[in-house]
Design a protein around this motif. Structure first.
Motif, PDB file in Angstrom:
ATOM      1  N   ARG A  65      21.123 -37.281 -39.097  1.00 32.11           N
ATOM      2  CA  ARG A  65      20.442 -38.460 -39.644  1.00 32.11           C
ATOM      3  C   ARG A  65      21.068 -38.899 -40.968  1.00 32.11           C
ATOM      4  O   ARG A  65      21.320 -38.094 -41.833  1.00 32.11           O
ATOM      5  N   ARG A  66      21.342 -40.177 -41.088  1.00 31.42           N
ATOM      6  CA  ARG A  66      21.806 -40.779 -42.337  1.00 31.42           C
ATOM      7  C   ARG A  66      21.147 -42.130 -42.449  1.00 31.42           C
ATOM      8  O   ARG A  66      20.839 -42.752 -41.446  1.00 31.42           O
ATOM      9  N   SER A  67      20.938 -42.588 -43.663  1.00 28.11           N
ATOM     10  CA  SER A  67      20.411 -43.939 -43.831  1.00 28.11           C
ATOM     11  C   SER A  67      21.508 -44.922 -43.463  1.00 28.11           C
ATOM     12  O   SER A  67      22.636 -44.793 -43.933  1.00 28.11           O
ATOM     13  N   ARG A  69      22.736 -48.948 -43.087  1.00 28.21           N
ATOM     14  CA  ARG A  69      22.445 -50.310 -43.562  1.00 28.21           C
ATOM     15  C   ARG A  69      23.336 -51.355 -42.915  1.00 28.21           C
ATOM     16  O   ARG A  69      23.259 -52.531 -43.255  1.00 28.21           O
ATOM     17  N   GLN A 157      17.774 -57.344 -50.498  1.00 30.18           N
ATOM     18  CA  GLN A 157      18.593 -56.413 -49.691  1.00 30.18           C
ATOM     19  C   GLN A 157      18.950 -57.136 -48.381  1.00 30.18           C
ATOM     20  O   GLN A 157      18.352 -56.896 -47.323  1.00 30.18           O
ATOM     21  N   TRP A 159      21.205 -57.021 -46.226  1.00 34.46           N
ATOM     22  CA  TRP A 159      21.642 -56.283 -45.033  1.00 34.46           C
ATOM     23  C   TRP A 159      20.486 -56.096 -44.039  1.00 34.46           C
ATOM     24  O   TRP A 159      20.705 -55.953 -42.833  1.00 34.46           O
ATOM     25  N   CYS A 211      16.957 -47.283 -42.156  1.00 31.65           N
ATOM     26  CA  CYS A 211      16.959 -47.002 -43.599  1.00 31.65           C
ATOM     27  C   CYS A 211      15.560 -47.250 -44.146  1.00 31.65           C
ATOM     28  O   CYS A 211      14.971 -48.310 -43.903  1.00 31.65           O
ATOM     29  N   ASN A 212      15.038 -46.264 -44.843  1.00 33.22           N
ATOM     30  CA  ASN A 212      13.738 -46.424 -45.491  1.00 33.22           C
ATOM     31  C   ASN A 212      13.921 -47.161 -46.811  1.00 33.22           C
ATOM     32  O   ASN A 212      14.944 -47.006 -47.479  1.00 33.22           O
ATOM     33  N   ILE A 213      12.916 -47.930 -47.178  1.00 28.29           N
ATOM     34  CA  ILE A 213      13.042 -48.837 -48.325  1.00 28.29           C
ATOM     35  C   ILE A 213      11.771 -48.796 -49.168  1.00 28.29           C
ATOM     36  O   ILE A 213      10.667 -48.988 -48.639  1.00 28.29           O
ATOM     37  N   ALA A 214      11.961 -48.524 -50.451  1.00 30.75           N
ATOM     38  CA  ALA A 214      10.804 -48.581 -51.356  1.00 30.75           C
ATOM     39  C   ALA A 214      11.028 -49.584 -52.481  1.00 30.75           C
ATOM     40  O   ALA A 214      10.153 -49.773 -53.315  1.00 30.75           O
ATOM     41  N   ALA A 215      12.211 -50.212 -52.476  1.00 34.13           N
ATOM     42  CA  ALA A 215      12.500 -51.223 -53.501  1.00 34.13           C
ATOM     43  C   ALA A 215      12.044 -52.575 -52.966  1.00 34.13           C
ATOM     44  O   ALA A 215      12.748 -53.196 -52.162  1.00 34.13           O
ATOM     45  N   TYR A 236       5.598 -48.596 -48.067  1.00 36.49           N
ATOM     46  CA  TYR A 236       6.918 -48.165 -47.583  1.00 36.49           C
ATOM     47  C   TYR A 236       7.372 -49.160 -46.518  1.00 36.49           C
ATOM     48  O   TYR A 236       6.544 -49.722 -45.783  1.00 36.49           O
TER      49      TYR A 236
HETATM   50  C1  LIG Z   1      11.453 -43.170 -51.036  1.00 36.12           C
HETATM   51  C2  LIG Z   1      12.787 -43.759 -50.626  1.00 36.12           C
HETATM   52  C3  LIG Z   1      13.086 -45.056 -50.957  1.00 36.12           C
HETATM   53  C4  LIG Z   1      14.298 -45.615 -50.580  1.00 36.12           C
HETATM   54  N1  LIG Z   1      14.540 -46.926 -50.846  1.00 36.12           N
HETATM   55  C5  LIG Z   1      15.696 -47.477 -50.463  1.00 36.12           C
HETATM   56  C6  LIG Z   1      15.940 -48.870 -50.663  1.00 36.12           C
HETATM   57  O1  LIG Z   1      15.103 -49.604 -51.172  1.00 36.12           O
HETATM   58  N2  LIG Z   1      17.134 -49.359 -50.251  1.00 36.12           N
HETATM   59  C7  LIG Z   1      18.085 -48.583 -49.655  1.00 36.12           C
HETATM   60  O2  LIG Z   1      19.138 -49.108 -49.301  1.00 36.12           O
HETATM   61  N3  LIG Z   1      17.876 -47.271 -49.434  1.00 36.12           N
HETATM   62  C8  LIG Z   1      16.708 -46.697 -49.804  1.00 36.12           C
HETATM   63  N4  LIG Z   1      16.470 -45.383 -49.545  1.00 36.12           N
HETATM   64  C9  LIG Z   1      17.484 -44.577 -48.854  1.00 36.12           C
HETATM   65  C10 LIG Z   1      18.191 -43.623 -49.823  1.00 36.12           C
HETATM   66  O3  LIG Z   1      19.087 -44.339 -50.612  1.00 36.12           O
HETATM   67  C11 LIG Z   1      18.888 -42.515 -49.010  1.00 36.12           C
HETATM   68  O4  LIG Z   1      17.928 -41.750 -48.328  1.00 36.12           O
HETATM   69  C12 LIG Z   1      19.735 -41.613 -49.905  1.00 36.12           C
HETATM   70  O5  LIG Z   1      20.820 -42.315 -50.441  1.00 36.12           O
HETATM   71  C13 LIG Z   1      20.244 -40.382 -49.157  1.00 36.12           C
HETATM   72  O6  LIG Z   1      21.039 -40.764 -48.043  1.00 36.12           O
HETATM   73  P1  LIG Z   1      20.706 -40.350 -46.553  1.00 36.12           P
HETATM   74  O7  LIG Z   1      19.313 -40.895 -46.239  1.00 36.12           O
HETATM   75  O8  LIG Z   1      21.753 -41.000 -45.717  1.00 36.12           O
HETATM   76  O9  LIG Z   1      20.703 -38.879 -46.465  1.00 36.12           O
HETATM   77  C14 LIG Z   1      15.245 -44.833 -49.882  1.00 36.12           C
HETATM   78  C15 LIG Z   1      14.924 -43.518 -49.529  1.00 36.12           C
HETATM   79  C16 LIG Z   1      13.700 -42.994 -49.875  1.00 36.12           C
HETATM   80  C17 LIG Z   1      13.356 -41.581 -49.438  1.00 36.12           C
END
Ligand SMILES: Cc1cc2nc3c(=O)[nH]c(=O)nc-3n(C[C@H](O)[C@H](O)[C@H](O)COP(=O)(O)O)c2cc1C
Length: 243
Positions: A65-67, A69, A157, A159, A211-215, A236
């Motif tokens: 698993r990786r985030s 975008r 964002q 993307w 990709c999870n997003i909190a921004a 979230y």
């Molecule tokens: C609480 C939380 C908020 C996040 N918010 C954003 C976001 O707003 N935009 C984004 O591109 N990635 C966001 N991410 C993804 C993180 O950047 C990402 O999980 C981190 O860089 C580690 O990479 P990986 O998920 O590929 O292991 C968020 C992740 C978490 C857990």
């Protein structure tokens, strides 16, 4: 900014449990809150296919698993949406008359409602939908292409616009505060974290990126899914798409 004297530590301190001090209790006679939000006026209902098993095994999903975008914009299928909803909030059990869901929740109060912004989903009109858990159906709240508005609401964002669907979780505060009072605000986010984690693993298992997003601008995301940002707050967001 030095946060050590700011609202964060104040919140953390004032919501601590301390040995020797009473933990707030719900009065024995108090009825638990309803854990399902009911809309009487969906514009349209979309039945979801039965969830299936299969896909990449859990251990592989955890490792790989990786985030993600970068999405192709290619549509998701309704079966994939169904599977993702089931993997996060689907009904998976029952104990003592309490219906239990795929993700854990403090006190089994399940404060988080799921909204799906369908951007490109095969056979589904673009729009904002609410997940009706008991019926395992989506209910349309607003029709239209909200992809640009949503990406803008998430701090530009852009993307996200190429994702097939964006999940938005809104917490009904009173559902959790009924039992935990102000400490509930910790649990809303903890519960949402479980949802985000399970969504990512499920998406990976289906061969999808997420990709999870909190921004995000809270009021703007709330407005987009039709919640007031006070009694129900957006906590979230997660974008899911095909690479
Ligand atoms: C609480 C939380 C908020 C996040 N918010 C954003 C976001 O707003 N935009 C984004 O591109 N990635 C966001 N991410 C993804 C993180 O950047 C990402 O999980 C981190 O860089 C580690 O990479 P990986 O998920 O590929 O292991 C968020 C992740 C978490 C857990």
């Amino acid at each position: 900014m030095d946060v050590s004297t700011s609202i964060g530590p104040q919140f953390q301190e004032s919501t601590k449990y301390h040995r020797g001090r009473p933990v707030p209790q719900v009065p024995g006679w108090a009825a638990p809150p309803d854990t399902y939000k009911v809309y009487e006026d969906y514009l349209e209902r979309v039945a979801l296919p039965e969830p299936q098993s299969g896909g990449a095994p859990l251990w592989e999903a955890i490792e790989a698993r990786r985030s993600q975008r970068r999405f192709s914009g290619e549509p998701l299928t309704l079966a994939e949406i169904s599977q993702l909803l089931w993997a996060t909030q689907g009904l998976t059990g029952e104990v003592g008359g309490i219906e239990l869901r795929a993700s854990a929740s403090a006190g089994a109060l399940y404060p988080n409602e799921t909204y799906v912004v369908a951007q490109a989903v095969d056979g589904v009109t673009a729009g904002v939908y609410h997940y009706d858990i008991r019926a395992h159906e989506l209910g349309m709240l607003a029709e239209g292409d909200y992809s640009e508005d949503l990406a803008r609401a998430c701090l530009e964002q852009t993307w996200m616009q190429r994702a097939g669907a964006v999940f938005v979780w809104g917490s009904v505060v009173a559902r959790c505060a009924w039992k935990y009072q102000n400490r509930a605000y910790r649990y809303l986010y903890l519960d949402a974290g479980h949802l985000g984690a399970q969504l990512q693993l499920a998406a990976h298992s289906l061969g999808l990126g997420s990709c999870n997003i909190a921004a995000f601008f809270d009021n703007e995301v709330a407005k987009l899914v039709g919640i007031d940002c006070l009694t129900e707050v957006p906590v979230y967001v997660a974008a899911v798409g095909r690479a």
